[in-house]
Structures are given as structure tokens and as C-alpha cells.
Write a protein that holds these residues in place. Structure first.
Motif, PDB file in Angstrom:
ATOM      1  N   GLY A  58       6.231   8.333 -36.488  1.00  0.00           N
ATOM      2  CA  GLY A  58       6.865   8.664 -37.759  1.00  0.00           C
ATOM      3  C   GLY A  58       7.712   9.917 -37.716  1.00  0.00           C
ATOM      4  O   GLY A  58       8.242  10.342 -38.738  1.00  0.00           O
ATOM      5  N   ARG A  59       7.891  10.490 -36.505  1.00  0.00           N
ATOM      6  CA  ARG A  59       8.686  11.721 -36.380  1.00  0.00           C
ATOM      7  C   ARG A  59       9.628  11.591 -35.176  1.00  0.00           C
ATOM      8  O   ARG A  59       9.559  12.366 -34.225  1.00  0.00           O
ATOM      9  N   ALA A  60      10.532  10.628 -35.250  1.00  0.00           N
ATOM     10  CA  ALA A  60      11.427  10.356 -34.124  1.00  0.00           C
ATOM     11  C   ALA A  60      12.736  11.130 -34.200  1.00  0.00           C
ATOM     12  O   ALA A  60      13.612  10.921 -33.365  1.00  0.00           O
ATOM     13  N   ASN A  61      12.866  12.020 -35.159  1.00  0.00           N
ATOM     14  CA  ASN A  61      14.097  12.796 -35.280  1.00  0.00           C
ATOM     15  C   ASN A  61      14.264  13.713 -34.077  1.00  0.00           C
ATOM     16  O   ASN A  61      13.365  14.489 -33.751  1.00  0.00           O
ATOM     17  N   LEU A  75      17.724   9.359 -35.097  1.00  0.00           N
ATOM     18  CA  LEU A  75      16.415   9.074 -34.517  1.00  0.00           C
ATOM     19  C   LEU A  75      16.590   8.800 -33.036  1.00  0.00           C
ATOM     20  O   LEU A  75      17.559   8.157 -32.621  1.00  0.00           O
ATOM     21  N   SER A 106       7.530   3.265 -39.810  1.00  0.00           N
ATOM     22  CA  SER A 106       8.944   3.564 -39.991  1.00  0.00           C
ATOM     23  C   SER A 106       9.236   5.031 -39.688  1.00  0.00           C
ATOM     24  O   SER A 106       8.323   5.850 -39.553  1.00  0.00           O
ATOM     25  N   ASP A 107      10.523   5.327 -39.597  1.00  0.00           N
ATOM     26  CA  ASP A 107      11.038   6.690 -39.514  1.00  0.00           C
ATOM     27  C   ASP A 107      12.107   6.865 -40.579  1.00  0.00           C
ATOM     28  O   ASP A 107      12.738   5.882 -41.010  1.00  0.00           O
ATOM     29  N   THR A 108      12.342   8.105 -40.970  1.00  0.00           N
ATOM     30  CA  THR A 108      13.346   8.374 -41.996  1.00  0.00           C
ATOM     31  C   THR A 108      14.290   9.491 -41.548  1.00  0.00           C
ATOM     32  O   THR A 108      13.939  10.328 -40.713  1.00  0.00           O
ATOM     33  N   ARG A 120      15.786   4.636 -43.969  1.00  0.00           N
ATOM     34  CA  ARG A 120      14.473   4.312 -43.404  1.00  0.00           C
ATOM     35  C   ARG A 120      14.644   3.198 -42.378  1.00  0.00           C
ATOM     36  O   ARG A 120      15.184   2.141 -42.678  1.00  0.00           O
ATOM     37  N   GLY A 133       9.647   9.567 -30.760  1.00  0.00           N
ATOM     38  CA  GLY A 133      10.176   8.220 -30.611  1.00  0.00           C
ATOM     39  C   GLY A 133       9.966   7.676 -29.214  1.00  0.00           C
ATOM     40  O   GLY A 133      10.181   8.371 -28.217  1.00  0.00           O
ATOM     41  N   SER A 173       7.279   4.852 -32.979  1.00  0.00           N
ATOM     42  CA  SER A 173       7.039   6.298 -33.070  1.00  0.00           C
ATOM     43  C   SER A 173       5.789   6.552 -33.896  1.00  0.00           C
ATOM     44  O   SER A 173       5.185   5.632 -34.451  1.00  0.00           O
TER      45      SER A 173
END
Length: 697
Positions: A493-496, A553, A514-516, A679, A502, A491
Motif C-alpha cells: 500500500g506504499r508503492a510511491n 508508483l 491498492s495504492d494511491t 487509485r 512496490g 505492494s
């Protein structure tokens, strides 16, 4: 307690207010006509309860107008009657459909849909019903002849004894139902050990009329069998041995015994098989429950609170009614340990025993089929469905095939769920319905009666492939030609949510490292499950949840340009970190259709404390990056061109799995929790991916 998501609550209130206003202002209209054809949906419970409800298309109906009344029928999809309607009473928008005997339906029109309650003797009977109009008549679904060839005919008269006692080696009396063919014999014996219903007239008639002695035997602690502590299974291996040897010596028996049973009965059949009784000639369980740390009561050593419905069902010596339990509401409260009491089921020793063993200890090993599966000498037929949640048919097949010199094993995997194909959403063509009992009959005709029908020489794996919607015979399980293929998560970084960035691809990950997301046990990511249904692995539609749940995610592939077949066992590997001492990592695989709706295929979980094995608990070091391997179960399906593959990653799927409270303490007995900040890594050094067995086409 779980708090609902405010946006949904506000939206629901606005919708309800609008509906109430519209209803108050609407001009009364003439009720629709019942004449015509309808799809019939059923759901458990006479009243709606909080949580997801599983409305299942279980049948069809047809009504014809006759002067001032309506005559018609409500049938199951296979044609068996649900209600033969002999009388109709309509007042305004309410309709009462009455049938023969004491059955009826009290319903109300909502637009062109008729919704109501099933009645018996004028009282709610534990199910609601919904009629949705069809444009064409329904054709009753017929069983597909998966194994052609002759089987024993129904030719014998039958006698039945509803209570015959067998004495075990330690003197316990076990109640048995025995159905016999009328004739000289000798006859093969079909034995079903059960905690459910003993007096099984239809099964007795089926087997005995075809030349088999049929026995259904209550295990200890059930009905009038001796014993008081059902559910510990401490004696079921030796009791199973004793039952087989007793059955083989009954008058008229030929000394060959076959074991059957569905679900927990299937595991009881396996318990008997691992004792290796000399007169056990074959077994043919369906949807056999796997080892207790694999599915009930734990799923990969994560407790499944939804099994409270089964505990309440089994809490007395006979089956108890659970249709009206408000499980959805009570699941919201902590601690989980007091859930049966909050539901009114009282103190249930079985529930307490489950919770007392929260690691893979000697207690669970002693109650596992796989611990002693090398002792099985009889040939095995296993029958299940790809959406069945029992897990045993695949687990036991894998374990037995790993034993040198193992007996002959056949595996049949169809399109159904634990209680059949009617629970699975979709249409799967004319081959989707197979009669389990006929497969067992052909199996036993050979191994119990000695008929040379070829069942031992046919390909050992029958595979129903979704998408193709056809059966395929395979020379082995698993498929040797399947190619393990990695699909990587990546991604920006914004796969929510599904609106994020994603990506799922076979190419190595690029983009952000990474994603959080945040996991709050007070508001866990949802799993769509009817808490009273006891089906935990269905193909529900997760489109809305994928779009709205920011604590998950979502990684989605590009539309496929060619079909991809995935047949076999799947897995996932995640690299992840948390600021909690313990947490969960869950992966779900979905099939995204061209219209955008996302259908669950399978999911799997790992509890962080068990990342080094189920036998010991190892707390996390806060913020440390760990590798997690996750079992994603199995499937056989073709992802069609235009479809997309999707993976969601979360730290909860509630209430299928109990909530990890993130403290490192006891998730079932504690009431305090903390919020975890998660994460997921997907860079070159920490590739996160799912591994799919792709079959060349």
C-alpha cells in the motif's frame, strides 16, 4: 503554469551559491592540456534552455602537441570529420579551436572537461560541444555487414538536374531533383518524395553511380512545388501514384520504380504504395511514421506537444531553424493551442488542423496508411530501431501481414533511435551500426534490376537483441516461440517512489488491495526529453525521478538469477479509479542495473475517455473502477542476471504527452484544471500486470 518542485529548486540554489563562492575564492590554476583522446558530446542550441537537455556522444577527438600549438581532429563516431583543427588559441581557461573554412569551437575548461559552442563565420551555429577525456584512443566504428553478398558497384559517371518539374493529374507542378547514370541503361528508378530537402547530392551520387536513376521530389507546399497547404496529405496518395508512373517513363528507365524515405518521407512512400501504381516494383522505407493517431501528432489519441518543434521546422516553404527555440519554458504555459505563437513561429495552420481532430474521426482514417494497406502489392523492406519513435515499421508490418495473400515483407529492427544509434545511451558492440542504404541497394538490385541475389529467400526478420548485442535471423515476426508472461504489480500500500514497497513478480498479487497517488497538472510527472531534438523514445536514466516523484508508483522485481529475453510487443492491464471525469494512466517499463540505475525500456498511455475506443469520448463515473489496456510498444532485449525489472505507473509523462487537465474538457484549448486523486488496484479480483513476450533460452 508548471511549478518546479521546491526541494529541487532550493538544492539547486544552494549548489549554485556554493559554486559561485568556490569560484570566487579559488586560486587560478593552469588550464589542462588538450593533448590526448576525448569523447565528444553534442547538444542542440547555442545556449542552455530550461528542461532536459540531450547530450549525445556523437564523436571523438584526438590532439597532439606541436611546439606552441595543437593539431588534431574532431570526428563522428564513424570517422567522418566534424572539424579538422588547424589552429589553437588559449587564454587562461578559454580555448578557441579553428579549422578549415569558417568553422570553429569556442570553449572553456571546467575541471578536465572542455565545453563550448560550435561557430560558423564567428557566430553560434546552433550546437554546443563537450570534450570528456578518454583513457584510450577511439577506434572509428565500422558498419556491420548484416546482409552479406554482392551489391551493385559504383561504376557510372553521374549527371544531375536540380530542378525538373513533374505535372500531376490536376496540373500541379512538383519540383524534383534527378540524378542519372551516364550510360545506355535501362536503369531502375529510386524515388524519394519529401517535405524536407530536395537537392540531395550524396544520395544522387550513391544511387546513380550504381546504375539507378534517383529522384527526390518535393511534395506540395514545399519550396517551389505548387500548393500552399503542406501537412494535410490530402493529395499525397494520388500524387504518389502519379510520381511513380512518371518516374517509370523517364528516358533511360526500365519501368521498375522503388520507393524510399525516412520518417515522414517513409509515410509518403507508403501513401504512394497504397495507391498501387502498376510500375511500383518494391519499397524500402526506414523509420516510416505511423498513422496519425499512433505517433504524430497523437500517440494513441493523446496529443504530443513536443511535435511543436516539427511544426516550427516546417512552418514556411523551406526548413526553418529551431535550434534556439525555448520550447522547454513555453511548454509550461496553458493553453497548449497557442504554443507556436508563444515560440514566435506565428500562426501555423497544420497545428490548428491537428487540434481540430481530437478523436479518431474520418479525417484521420482518410490520412492513415492502414486504412488502405490491403491495396499494397509490391514487396516491402522496413528498417528501424527498437528505440525509434516512428512506430510505423511495426504497425505497417502487422497490418500487412494480416492481409491474405500479402506481398513479401522483410523487417529489420536494430539498436538505433529515430536518427540512429548515436542517440541511444550505451555500448552495443561491433554489430550495432548497419548501413541502411546498403540493405536498400541489395533489395532493389533484386526487385528493380532482376538480380538473383537471394534477398527474397532469406529469413524475413532481422532482430538485434540488446544484452546479447548481436543480430539474429528469425523465420517470422512476431516470434512464435515467445511465451506471453504476466508480471503482476503488488505492494503493502506504499508503492510511491522506488523507496516504497512496490513489488513486480510473476506470482499472483498479495498484500494491500491498492495504492494511491495524487496527480496535479500544475506539476506533472516528468519525461526526460530534449524538446528540440525530436526523439521521443530514448533509454534515459530515470533513477532520480523514480526516487523522488511521489506522484508515481514504482514496482520492482527481485534481482534476476537467470537471463530473461523479451522480444516482441508488450502490453499492460491496469484496474484503476479516479475522482476526475477524465485522466491518463501511463506505464513505463525499466531495466534496473546492478549499480541501481534505472533505464527506460518503453512506455505507453491510455486516456480514460478513450478506454472504449478512440472514436468516442466516454467520461468517467467518479470513483468507478475501470479496466485499462495499454500498448507498451516493443523491444528485444535480455534482462541480465543481477538486473531487476521495474514498472512505474503515473498519470503524466510530460512533455511527451500533453497534460490531462482532469476536467473532461479540451486539454489543448483549456487553461483550467483540477487535481485528481488516483487509485491503482492490484488485488485478486483486479490484477494489474504487464504482459511480456518471453523467449525461452
Amino acid at each position: 503554469m508548471i511549478s518546479p518542485r521546491p526541494a529541487r529548486v532550493h538544492r539547486a540554489r544552494l549548489q549554485l551559491a556554493f559554486l559561485l563562492f568556490a569560484g570566487a575564492c579559488a586560486t587560478p590554476a593552469k588550464a589542462p592540456s588538450l593533448t590526448g583522446d576525448w569523447d565528444v558530446y553534442l547538444v542542440r542550441g547555442s545556449v542552455a534552455r530550461p528542461g532536459f537537455e540531450g547530450w549525445r556522444r556523437m564523436g571523438y577527438a584526438h590532439f597532439e602537441a606541436h611546439d606552441s600549438s595543437v593539431a588534431g581532429s574532431v570526428n563522428r563516431r564513424t570517422g567522418e570529420p566534424i572539424l579538422a583543427v588547424t589552429h589553437l588559441e588559449a587564454k587562461a581557461d578559454t580555448v578557441t579551436l579553428s579549422g578549415t573554412g569558417n568553422q570553429a569551437i569556442a570553449a572553456t575548461w571546467r575541471g578536465d572537461t572542455l565545453s563550448g559552442v560550435m561557430l560558423a563565420d564567428g557566430k553560434p551555429a546552433g550546437q554546443r560541444i563537450r570534450f570528456v577525456r578518454r583513457s584510450t584512443p577511439f577506434v572509428a566504428e565500422q558498419p556491420f555487414l548484416l546482409w552479406p553478398g554482392p551489391v551493385s558497384d559504383s561504376q557510372y559517371a553521374v549527371t544531375e538536374d536540380t530542378l525538373v518539374y513533374m505535372r500531376t493529374r490536376d496540373g500541379a507542378k512538383l519540383a524534383s531533383y534527378v540524378a542519372r547514370p551516364v550510360g545506355k541503361g535501362p536503369f531502375g528508378v529510386v524515388l524519394q518524395r519529401t517535405p524536407y530537402t530536395r537537392i540531395l547530392h550524396p544520395a544522387g551520387q550513391y544511387w546513380a553511380s550504381r546504375g539507378y536513376i534517383f529522384i527526390a521530389q518535393h511534395v506540395r507546399g514545399r519550396d517551389v512545388s505548387d500548393g500552399n497547404d503542406f501537412g494535410d496529405y490530402d493529395t499525397d496518395v494520388r500524387d504518389g501514384y502519379d510520381a511513380v508512373e512518371w518516374a517509370a517513363k523517364l528516358p533511360g528507365a526500365n519501368g521498375r520504380v522503388g520507393l524510399i524515405g525516412h520518417s515522414d518521407e517513409g509515410r509518403l512512400a507508403w501513401y504512394a504504395a497504397v495507391s498501387a501504381p502498376p510500375h511500383l516494383a518494391a519499397l524500402a522505407p526506414s523509420a516510416a511514421t505511423s498513422d496519425p493517431w499512433r505517433i504524430v501528432p497523437y500517440e494513441d489519441m493523446v496529443f504530443s506537444p513536443i511535435n511543436v518543434a516539427w511544426v516550427c521546422l516546417m512552418r514556411a516553404r523551406t526548413l526553418q531553424n529551431t535550434n534556439e527555440l525555448d520550447i522547454g519554458s513555453e511548454l509550461a504555459h496553458l493553453p497548449l493551442s497557442s504554443l507556436p505563437q508563444r515560440l514566435g513561429c506565428g500562426d501555423v495552420p497544420l497545428w490548428d488542423r491537428w487540434l481540430a481532430h481530437s478523436t479518431l474521426d474520418a479525417y484521420w482514417r482518410a490520412h492513415a496508411v492502414t486504412t488502405n494497406i490491403a491495396k499494397v502489392k509490391a514487396p516491402v523492406l522496413q528498417i528501424a530501431g527498437w528505440y525509434d519513435d516512428s512506430r510505423g515499421p511495426i504497425d505497417y508490418t502487422n497490418a500487412l501481414l494480416a492481409v491474405p495473400g500479402h506481398p513479401f515483407v522483410r523487417l529489420v529492427m536494430g539498436p538505433g533511435a529515430h536518427k540512429g544509434v548515436d542517440y541511444v545511451a550505451g555500448e552495443f558492440g561491433p554489430e550495432s551500426r548497419v548501413e541502411t542504404r546498403r540493405l536498400q541497394l541489395r533489395w532493389f538490385d533484386h526487385f528493380l534490376l532482376g538480380k538473383d541475389n537471394g534477398v527474397d529467400r532469406e529469413p524475413p526478420f532481422d532482430d538485434f537483441v540488446f544484452g546479447d548485442d548481436r543480430w539474429r535471423k528469425e523465420p517470422a515476426w512476431p516470434l512464435a516461440r515467445a511465451v506471453p508472461t504476466k508480471w503482476f504489480l503488488s505492494s503493502g500500500g506504499r508503492a510511491n517512489t522506488s523507496a516504497g514497497d512496490g513489488v513486480l513478480d510473476t506470482l499472483a498479487p498479495t498484500g494491500a488491495a491498492s495504492d494511491t497517488f495524487t496527480y496535479d497538472p500544475a506539476r506533472p510527472t516528468q519525461f526526460l526529453i530534449d524538446s528540440r531534438e525530436l526523439e521521443t523514445s530514448l533509454n534515459e536514466d530515470y533513477t532520480e525521478l523514480n526516487a523522488s516523484e511521489h506522484d508515481a508508483l514504482v514496482f520492482t522485481s527481485k534481482p534476476l538469477t537467470k537471463p530473461i529475453e523479451v522480444t516482441g510487443q508488450m502490453s499492460a492491464t491496469l484496474w484503476a479509479a479516479s475522482d476526475a471525469h477524465d485522466t491518463d494512466w501511463i506505464v513505463m517499463l525499466l531495466d534496473v542495473f546492478p549499480d541501481g540505475h534505472a533505464q527506460r525500456v518503453q512506455d505507453g498511455i491510455v486516456r480514460a475517455r478513450f478506454r472504449q475506443g478512440y472514436e468516442k469520448e466516454v467520461p468517467l463515473t467518479l470513483g468507478s473502477v475501470e479496466k485499462y489496456d495499454i500498448d507498451l510498444w516493443f523491444t528485444s532485449r535480455v534482462f541480465e542476471p543481477g538486473h531487476r525489472l521495474r514498472v512505474s505507473v503515473s498519470s503524466a509523462l510530460f512533455p511527451k504527452y500533453d497534460r490531462n487537465l482532469n476536467t473532461g474538457g479540451n486539454n489543448e484549448r483549456d487553461s483550467t484544471f483540477i487535481v485528481a486523486h488516483q487509485r491503482l488496484l492490484h488485488d485478486e479480483g483486479h490484477p494489474s500486470y504487464i504482459l511480456l513476450p518471453v523467449v525461452p533460452r
